[in-house]
Design a protein around this motif. Sequence first.
Motif, PDB file in Angstrom:
ATOM      1  N   THR A  39       0.811  -1.213   0.000  1.00 29.61           N
ATOM      2  CA  THR A  39       0.000   0.000   0.000  1.00 29.61           C
ATOM      3  C   THR A  39       0.844   1.262   0.000  1.00 29.61           C
ATOM      4  O   THR A  39       0.560   2.205  -0.736  1.00 29.61           O
ATOM      5  CB  THR A  39      -0.936   0.012   1.226  1.00 29.61           C
ATOM      6  N   GLN A  52      -5.755  15.545  -5.405  1.00 34.81           N
ATOM      7  CA  GLN A  52      -5.981  14.245  -4.792  1.00 34.81           C
ATOM      8  C   GLN A  52      -4.629  13.600  -4.504  1.00 34.81           C
ATOM      9  O   GLN A  52      -3.799  13.478  -5.399  1.00 34.81           O
ATOM     10  CB  GLN A  52      -6.795  13.346  -5.713  1.00 34.81           C
ATOM     11  N   ARG A  54      -2.980  10.115  -2.728  1.00 37.40           N
ATOM     12  CA  ARG A  54      -3.350   8.795  -2.210  1.00 37.40           C
ATOM     13  C   ARG A  54      -2.171   7.832  -2.246  1.00 37.40           C
ATOM     14  O   ARG A  54      -1.308   7.904  -3.109  1.00 37.40           O
ATOM     15  CB  ARG A  54      -4.538   8.225  -2.964  1.00 37.40           C
ATOM     16  N   THR A  58      -6.687   3.117  -3.529  1.00 41.47           N
ATOM     17  CA  THR A  58      -7.855   3.823  -3.023  1.00 41.47           C
ATOM     18  C   THR A  58      -7.666   4.404  -1.630  1.00 41.47           C
ATOM     19  O   THR A  58      -8.141   5.490  -1.355  1.00 41.47           O
ATOM     20  CB  THR A  58      -9.081   2.891  -2.979  1.00 41.47           C
ATOM     21  N   TRP A  59      -7.021   3.695  -0.750  1.00 43.74           N
ATOM     22  CA  TRP A  59      -6.936   4.130   0.639  1.00 43.74           C
ATOM     23  C   TRP A  59      -5.523   3.982   1.131  1.00 43.74           C
ATOM     24  O   TRP A  59      -4.871   2.998   0.797  1.00 43.74           O
ATOM     25  CB  TRP A  59      -7.877   3.297   1.504  1.00 43.74           C
ATOM     26  N   PRO A  60      -5.016   4.855   1.929  1.00 50.20           N
ATOM     27  CA  PRO A  60      -5.590   6.115   2.374  1.00 50.20           C
ATOM     28  C   PRO A  60      -5.485   7.184   1.303  1.00 50.20           C
ATOM     29  O   PRO A  60      -4.596   7.135   0.456  1.00 50.20           O
ATOM     30  CB  PRO A  60      -4.757   6.474   3.600  1.00 50.20           C
ATOM     31  N   HIS A  61      -6.385   8.137   1.355  1.00 54.56           N
ATOM     32  CA  HIS A  61      -6.378   9.217   0.370  1.00 54.56           C
ATOM     33  C   HIS A  61      -6.844  10.517   1.021  1.00 54.56           C
ATOM     34  O   HIS A  61      -7.439  10.506   2.093  1.00 54.56           O
ATOM     35  CB  HIS A  61      -7.269   8.886  -0.824  1.00 54.56           C
ATOM     36  N   ARG A  62      -6.534  11.597   0.356  1.00 49.99           N
ATOM     37  CA  ARG A  62      -6.975  12.918   0.827  1.00 49.99           C
ATOM     38  C   ARG A  62      -7.250  13.779  -0.390  1.00 49.99           C
ATOM     39  O   ARG A  62      -6.482  13.785  -1.345  1.00 49.99           O
ATOM     40  CB  ARG A  62      -5.907  13.555   1.697  1.00 49.99           C
TER      41      ARG A  62
END
Length: 133
Positions: A39, A52, A54, A58-62
Amino acid sequence: MVATEMPMFSAAIFGEPVPLPLRVGFIARALVFAWSMITFRRLTVEVTHEIQVRFGRTWPHRTIDPATIRSARAVRNSPWHGWGIRWIRNGSLWNVWGLDAVELELTSGRRFRIGSDEPDTLLAAIRVVAPTS
């Protein structure tokens, strides 16, 4: 030393059976470590009508709205900041590798640092969508 008094790590080395809870704990930690390595190996930053950031797919993202950016500048992190998601003074740092980053000062007063191997390019892209920075 009697064989029944051996520590658990030596039991594994000398071929004695390892208790099930120890095996399950080791496998669980190994899976979490493997997931973390997969990840957090890549940080993706997309600058469109919003910013965006990340890890992974997909995760984690801001997601950052350019209207909330007060200023943006290229900075150099201390080696003490480390890599991954870190809490720094007045904000957070998302970094995979290296010491270069772009620091966004948000209207809330918080700071968000995005690690980048091309901070000037990232800063130029952010200034296109958030010209007040």
